[in-house]
Design a protein around this motif. Sequence first.
Motif, PDB file in Angstrom:
ATOM      1  N   ILE A 170      -6.398   0.296   4.806  1.00 47.80           N
ATOM      2  CA  ILE A 170      -6.065  -1.111   4.579  1.00 47.80           C
ATOM      3  C   ILE A 170      -7.044  -2.001   5.319  1.00 47.80           C
ATOM      4  O   ILE A 170      -7.428  -1.701   6.459  1.00 47.80           O
ATOM      5  CB  ILE A 170      -4.629  -1.382   5.075  1.00 47.80           C
ATOM      6  CG1 ILE A 170      -3.625  -0.734   4.141  1.00 47.80           C
ATOM      7  CG2 ILE A 170      -4.354  -2.892   5.190  1.00 47.80           C
ATOM      8  CD1 ILE A 170      -2.258  -0.585   4.732  1.00 47.80           C
TER       9      ILE A 170
ATOM     10  N   SER B  81      -2.447   4.562   6.672  1.00 48.93           N
ATOM     11  CA  SER B  81      -1.307   3.670   6.859  1.00 48.93           C
ATOM     12  C   SER B  81       0.025   4.420   6.777  1.00 48.93           C
ATOM     13  O   SER B  81       0.168   5.441   6.086  1.00 48.93           O
ATOM     14  CB  SER B  81      -1.351   2.550   5.826  1.00 48.93           C
ATOM     15  OG  SER B  81      -1.316   3.098   4.524  1.00 48.93           O
TER      16      SER B  81
ATOM     17  N   ALA C   7       0.834  -1.197   0.000  1.00 45.67           N
ATOM     18  CA  ALA C   7       0.000   0.000   0.000  1.00 45.67           C
ATOM     19  C   ALA C   7       0.869   1.247   0.000  1.00 45.67           C
ATOM     20  O   ALA C   7       2.025   1.216   0.436  1.00 45.67           O
ATOM     21  CB  ALA C   7      -0.913   0.000   1.218  1.00 45.67           C
TER      22      ALA C   7
ATOM     23  N   LEU D  21       2.266  -7.135   5.149  1.00 41.76           N
ATOM     24  CA  LEU D  21       1.925  -5.782   4.714  1.00 41.76           C
ATOM     25  C   LEU D  21       3.182  -4.952   4.535  1.00 41.76           C
ATOM     26  O   LEU D  21       4.023  -4.885   5.434  1.00 41.76           O
ATOM     27  CB  LEU D  21       1.012  -5.105   5.729  1.00 41.76           C
ATOM     28  CG  LEU D  21       0.734  -3.619   5.523  1.00 41.76           C
ATOM     29  CD1 LEU D  21      -0.040  -3.388   4.230  1.00 41.76           C
ATOM     30  CD2 LEU D  21      -0.013  -3.030   6.713  1.00 41.76           C
TER      31      LEU D  21
END
Lengths: 113, 106
Positions: free
Chosen positions: B19, B77, B13, B102
Amino acid sequence: KAGVTQTPRYLIKTRGQQVTLSCSPISGHRSVSWYQQTPGQGLQFLFEYFSETQRNKGNFPGRFSGRQFSNSRSEMNVSTLELGDSALYLCASSWGSSDGEQYFGPGTRLTVT
Amino acid sequence: KNEVEQSPQNLTAQEGEFITINCSYSVGISALHWLQQHPGGGIVSLFMLSSGKKKHGRLIATINIQEKHSSLHITASHPRDSAVYICAVTGNQFYFGTGTSLTVIP
């Protein structure tokens, strides 16, 4: 308050030997659970101890055993080590039961050669 | 047979994005846990849920007991959120998902 401690942090053993790992929970916590983490299988539950009694057990062979002492410190033992036992072994403590919030130790990295 | 399924397995991301990580389970549970593991680091418990929704800062966790499903949301994020997120459930023993890796890019 000190966190969960595990000793030793790193260990190298030879196939066929046995090993004992130690876990000291957070003061006041009575439940200690043990886990194995490998790249292939991820995290897997070994067993949980509460007040010196094994309360739950995962699907591991009898070579894996553990115990808990009256001060809540716990040890796990693996006998007749196999190459596949190489893993990160984590313990976690919680106040009452494994339903409660888990506080993880840093783990013991075991390598079997 | 996996008692706990997570998706996606990997997620990249841009910083600031919203997210969502999903977790489905097939066993009866008494609690669901979301855990975070940084590379080379230990595991930290983020949430423990048995119903509803919990929020800590930018993190939100929800659980739907009827549908046997939970989600972990990260709002706004940040690169420091880069880690593996693991869903775990407690029934008669602990069952873990395989984790979601992630990476948040600045």
